[in-house]
Design an enzyme around this catalytic site. Structure first.
Site, PDB file in Angstrom:
ATOM      1  N   HIS A  75      58.700  36.745  64.770  1.00 46.26           N
ATOM      2  CA  HIS A  75      59.158  36.213  66.086  1.00 46.26           C
ATOM      3  C   HIS A  75      60.454  35.951  66.248  1.00 46.26           C
ATOM      4  O   HIS A  75      61.287  36.186  65.258  1.00 46.26           O
ATOM      5  CB  HIS A  75      58.477  34.826  66.401  1.00 46.26           C
ATOM      6  N   GLU A  77      62.496  33.732  66.959  1.00 42.70           N
ATOM      7  CA  GLU A  77      63.325  32.506  66.437  1.00 42.70           C
ATOM      8  C   GLU A  77      63.322  32.757  64.987  1.00 42.70           C
ATOM      9  O   GLU A  77      64.331  32.517  64.348  1.00 42.70           O
ATOM     10  CB  GLU A  77      62.472  31.324  66.682  1.00 42.70           C
ATOM     11  N   CYS A 107      56.263  28.840  69.618  1.00 40.52           N
ATOM     12  CA  CYS A 107      55.035  28.771  69.184  1.00 40.52           C
ATOM     13  C   CYS A 107      55.135  27.787  67.969  1.00 40.52           C
ATOM     14  O   CYS A 107      55.989  27.385  67.530  1.00 40.52           O
ATOM     15  CB  CYS A 107      54.398  29.836  68.887  1.00 40.52           C
ATOM     16  N   CYS A 110      57.004  28.809  64.871  1.00 40.54           N
ATOM     17  CA  CYS A 110      58.491  28.810  64.930  1.00 40.54           C
ATOM     18  C   CYS A 110      58.903  27.313  65.050  1.00 40.54           C
ATOM     19  O   CYS A 110      59.941  27.019  64.545  1.00 40.54           O
ATOM     20  CB  CYS A 110      58.757  29.438  66.350  1.00 40.54           C
TER      21      CYS A 110
END
Length: 185
Positions: A75, A77, A107, A110
């Site tokens: 992801h 992040e 999410c 993250c």
């Protein structure tokens, strides 16, 4: 949003609203949202994250690369945190007083990475409920995360430039891009 929050022109936070922080975050997040189309054209997911130091210098900026890298962990992040840790040569970023700016609410995975990395502040655009509604992504169960981050000394500001962010997500879906999620059947 559960837990302690304050609001200013639709923006939510787990601290008393600081208008200077809000204005800087608006500029950063709107800039990220404007950059996303070039990333999406190259097969990257519709999320972008940038980490700044306390002097306002960019430390790292990364997109979501789940599909391109065939790795569900990649992801935006996590990619940005990984790059910052490589730059500083440590898994503990806390002494660098860093802030992460993301085009959408992190999410559940993250959020854990942000918490464990030592990042001190989180600023995000589109709320998870909007991400889920537009794309079908599963953002995970995140009860009271604003309060939990506050309890750990992590500042959060959210719902920053959400309309622009929702437009980006809609374009991603309209283009027929991959919405990656595991089958639950």
């Amino acid at each position: 949003m559960e837990g302690f929050t304050t609001e200013y022109n639709g923006i939510i936070s787990n601290e008393k609203i600081d208008v200077q922080k809000v204005e800087f975050a608006r500029q950063v997040i709107l800039g990220l949202q404007n950059e996303l189309s070039k990333y999406m054209q190259n097969g990257f997911g519709p999320f972008l994250a940038v980490i700044y130091d306390e002097q306002g210098n960019i430390v790292s900026k990364c997109s979501n690369s789940v599909v391109n890298d065939n790795c569900s962990l990649n992801h935006a992040e996590i990619n940005a945190i990984r790059k910052a840790e490589e730059i500083f040569g440590t898994y503990d970023l806390s002494k660098y007083n860093l802030s992460i700016y993301v085009t959408a609410e992190p999410c559940i995975m993250c959020l854990g990475a942000i918490l464990w990395s030592g990042i001190k502040a989180v600023y995000y655009g589109v709320k998870s409920c909007d991400v889920e509604q537009i794309t079908g992504y599963d953002e995970g169960f995140k009860p009271n995360w604003f309060k939990e981050f506050s309890n750990r000394g992590i500042t959060v500001y959210g719902n920053i430039e959400p309309e622009s962010g929702r437009d980006v997500l809609k374009k991603y879906i309209k283009a027929g891009s991959v919405v990656y999620k595991p089958s639950r059947k």
